[in-house]
Design an enzyme around this catalytic site. Structure first.
Site, PDB file in Angstrom:
ATOM      1  N   ASP A  40       9.795  13.107  11.513  1.00 39.30           N
ATOM      2  CA  ASP A  40       9.681  12.837  10.073  1.00 39.30           C
ATOM      3  C   ASP A  40       8.253  13.155   9.629  1.00 39.30           C
ATOM      4  O   ASP A  40       7.566  12.330   9.035  1.00 39.30           O
ATOM      5  CB  ASP A  40      10.033  11.376   9.789  1.00 39.30           C
ATOM      6  CG  ASP A  40      10.405  11.146   8.324  1.00 39.30           C
ATOM      7  OD1 ASP A  40      10.640  12.140   7.609  1.00 39.30           O
ATOM      8  OD2 ASP A  40      10.447   9.983   7.903  1.00 39.30           O
ATOM      9  N   VAL A  91       0.827  -1.202   0.000  1.00 43.24           N
ATOM     10  CA  VAL A  91       0.000   0.000   0.000  1.00 43.24           C
ATOM     11  C   VAL A  91       0.863   1.253   0.000  1.00 43.24           C
ATOM     12  O   VAL A  91       0.417   2.326  -0.422  1.00 43.24           O
ATOM     13  CB  VAL A  91      -0.947  -0.005   1.214  1.00 43.24           C
ATOM     14  CG1 VAL A  91      -0.156   0.104   2.516  1.00 43.24           C
ATOM     15  CG2 VAL A  91      -1.970   1.115   1.121  1.00 43.24           C
ATOM     16  N   ALA A  92       2.087   1.150   0.488  1.00 44.71           N
ATOM     17  CA  ALA A  92       3.023   2.277   0.504  1.00 44.71           C
ATOM     18  C   ALA A  92       4.434   1.733   0.397  1.00 44.71           C
ATOM     19  O   ALA A  92       4.748   0.669   0.950  1.00 44.71           O
ATOM     20  CB  ALA A  92       2.859   3.095   1.784  1.00 44.71           C
ATOM     21  N   ILE A 134      13.029   3.373   3.046  1.00 46.40           N
ATOM     22  CA  ILE A 134      13.603   2.404   3.973  1.00 46.40           C
ATOM     23  C   ILE A 134      12.817   1.103   4.002  1.00 46.40           C
ATOM     24  O   ILE A 134      13.386   0.021   4.152  1.00 46.40           O
ATOM     25  CB  ILE A 134      13.669   3.006   5.398  1.00 46.40           C
ATOM     26  CG1 ILE A 134      14.550   4.256   5.401  1.00 46.40           C
ATOM     27  CG2 ILE A 134      14.191   1.989   6.400  1.00 46.40           C
ATOM     28  CD1 ILE A 134      15.994   4.007   5.055  1.00 46.40           C
ATOM     29  N   ALA A 135      11.514   1.159   3.852  1.00 44.83           N
ATOM     30  CA  ALA A 135      10.669  -0.026   3.995  1.00 44.83           C
ATOM     31  C   ALA A 135       9.409   0.143   3.161  1.00 44.83           C
ATOM     32  O   ALA A 135       9.152   1.218   2.601  1.00 44.83           O
ATOM     33  CB  ALA A 135      10.319  -0.250   5.465  1.00 44.83           C
ATOM     34  N   VAL A 184       5.006  -1.189   3.096  1.00 45.45           N
ATOM     35  CA  VAL A 184       3.926  -1.603   3.986  1.00 45.45           C
ATOM     36  C   VAL A 184       2.893  -2.406   3.213  1.00 45.45           C
ATOM     37  O   VAL A 184       2.490  -2.015   2.102  1.00 45.45           O
ATOM     38  CB  VAL A 184       3.256  -0.373   4.642  1.00 45.45           C
ATOM     39  CG1 VAL A 184       2.092  -0.810   5.535  1.00 45.45           C
ATOM     40  CG2 VAL A 184       4.271   0.425   5.444  1.00 45.45           C
TER      41      VAL A 184
END
Length: 525
Positions: free
Chosen positions: A287, A126-127, A131-132, A134
């Site tokens: 952030d 979904v995103a 860095i990662a 989801v």
């Protein structure tokens, strides 16, 4: 050699996307103009818009450069609109890595097949960030219930890439600091070290989960912001499972307005949340770009902020909080002399700095921006003038406050999008003045005294033993007595300081209570 090869790689990307044209397009110096003509001679005109080229280059250069683009995307007052729009896409639209690889990493981290853990698992992310990424899923709880969750998976192979870029940044910072006295004052090596620390913290998802839990506890009674709950049985350094949050991205202002959200109140609440995290808790979300901030439309939490992604969290010591709060309050009161005194007291400027000169310079920098809405203030211009001021008075940049400065830019960028008429000063001033009163009043003194009381109680019983040891010294040989006496004196000095602190604290507390009582009687009569 690695640094040299990485430098060549960066230069190749810059030339490939013709980013040098962005830098050289507005030069006015005759020598640089000739250099520009030499560099651009015979080159084809770019086919892609400049914003697209910049975004693609940052994505190709890696996560550190993506983070840089994310920060820039919030500064629409400093960037052309086309570039700002493209950089916004870096916030949650970085190309994802292979979904099958993501599923394998989840199974490896949790040591169980996905089918045993989740009722369902969406393979399409979904995103996807730097860095990662989801994935949404439905988690089977131990009691048999089902929970909608979000599964965050760290990008594979991130640590070597980031270490390589940070090594290059450290090398460049050392050389810049050696070659320029001005750069030395800005302490680039310490700034890079601070960035290194926080970026590696972001690579540990367990740390992110603990950050989220702490801020969730801190924000529970504020009734303005929602933070996802972490499911600790399914959290590791590479994978974390958290409550799925639903909301509208905060930069979709028209959608929020059509849904009935009070946009001016939303902007004021954002300022309150930021100052609460910074000055009350000393732990703040660092952030806060629009990709990490949503707004809830659920009837029970309508208009609440939804805060996501706590990989980068800033912390402040009590000394930092007190110094910053005093500075803010002095600014809001236009007490520029106190601002100058605080800079000298903190050691941020040389001790021989003339207070009156620094006061006049700060006044000239800040006075034009009071009582103006955000749409009439360019914080970029203010920061530029403050930079010129710091250079004149040899003000040292404080690396521990770099994250706070970055977050303040994010908050201002969000506030500008939500409500350009927001008066930042009048919104923040009551909060800071209340906080300051709580810090220096008798209630704060009593609270600190109660916090220290257990420590005093721990050391006071040692006094009889120390007295007995002192009497025993008279029966020991001379050399042994001298050695033991030195140890005893050191212990006694420590105990005396504690005893003096107890007595002074008690006397000060009693005098404070008497003074408060006297003030009450005077007001009554």
């Amino acid at each position: 050699m690695r640094r040299f090869l990485r430098s060549l790689s960066i230069l190749r990307v810059v030339l490939r996307y013709q980013l040098d044209e962005l830098v050289l397009s507005n030069v006015r110096n005759p020598w640089l103009t000739r250099f520009k003509r030499l560099v651009l001679f015979g080159r084809r005109k770019p086919t892609l818009p400049r914003g697209v080229r910049l975004r693609l280059a940052l994505e190709e250069l890696g996560p550190i450069f993506v983070k840089f683009g994310q920060v820039l995307s919030t500064r629409r007052d400093l960037l052309p609109e086309d570039i700002a729009d493209e950089l916004t896409l870096l916030q949650d639209r970085v190309p994802p890595f292979d979904s099958d690889l993501a599923a394998q990493m989840v199974e490896k981290a949790l040591r169980r097949p996905i089918a045993e853990i989740f009722e369902s698992f969406e393979h399409d992310p979904v995103a996807s960030a730097s860095i990662a990424q989801v994935h949404f899923a439905t988690l089977r709880m131990n009691d048999g219930t089902l929970k909608d969750v979000a599964v965050k998976v760290l990008r594979p192979g991130m640590r070597p890439v980031i270490d390589q870029d940070l090594d290059l940044m450290r090398w460049m910072a050392v050389w810049v600091q050696r070659l320029s006295s001005e750069a030395k004052r800005l302490r680039p090596t310490e700034v890079v070290a601070e960035f290194d620390k926080y970026l590696h913290d972001e690579l540990d998802l367990i740390r992110e989960a603990s950050n989220a839990s702490e801020i969730r506890r801190n924000m529970q009674n504020l009734n303005m912001v929602l933070v996802p709950e972490m499911y600790w049985d399914y959290c590791t350094s590479d994978v974390i499972v958290m409550e799925r949050m639903k909301g509208v991205p905060i930069n979709q202002v028209s959608v929020l307005r059509d849904a009935g959200v009070d946009i001016p109140k939303l902007a004021r609440d954002g300022v309150t949340i930021f100052f609460t995290q910074v000055f009350r808790d000393g732990v703040f979300h660092a952030d806060m770009h629009p990709g990490n901030i949503q707004v809830s439309l659920d009837p029970q939490t309508f208009g609440y902020y939804v805060s996501l992604d706590f990989g980068i969290v800033g912390t402040l010591t009590e000394v930092d909080k007190d110094y910053l709060a005093q500075n803010f309050v002095a600014f809001f009161r236009r007490d520029y002399k106190r601002v100058a005194e605080l800079h000298v007291e903190s050691g941020w400027v040389p001790a021989d700095t003339r207070i009156d000169e620094l006061e006049a310079a700060v006044r000239a920098t800040c006075e034009p921006y009071f009582n103006r809405p955000l749409k009439e203030i360019s914080l970029g211009l203010v920061l530029m003038r403050l930079f010129q001021l710091s250079r004149r008075f040899n003000l040292e940049i404080q690396p521990q406050l770099v994250l706070l400065q970055k977050t303040m830019l994010n908050v201002e960028g969000l506030g500008r999008q939500l409500d350009p008429d927001l008066d930042l000063w009048s919104t923040a001033r009551p909060f800071l003045e209340t906080w300051m009163n709580e810090q220096v009043g008798y209630k704060a003194a009593w609270r600190r005294f109660k916090d220290e009381l257990p420590r005093y109680a721990q050391y006071l019983p040692e006094l009889p033993r120390l007295l007995h040891q002192a009497l025993q010294q008279q029966t020991l040989p001379p050399q042994k007595r001298e050695d033991d006496l030195a140890l005893l004196l050191a212990e006694q000095k420590r105990t005396n300081r504690l005893l003096q602190a107890v007595i002074s604290g008690g006397i000060g507390f009693m005098l404070g209570l008497l003074a408060m009582q006297l003030i009450v009687h005077i007001r009554i009569f």
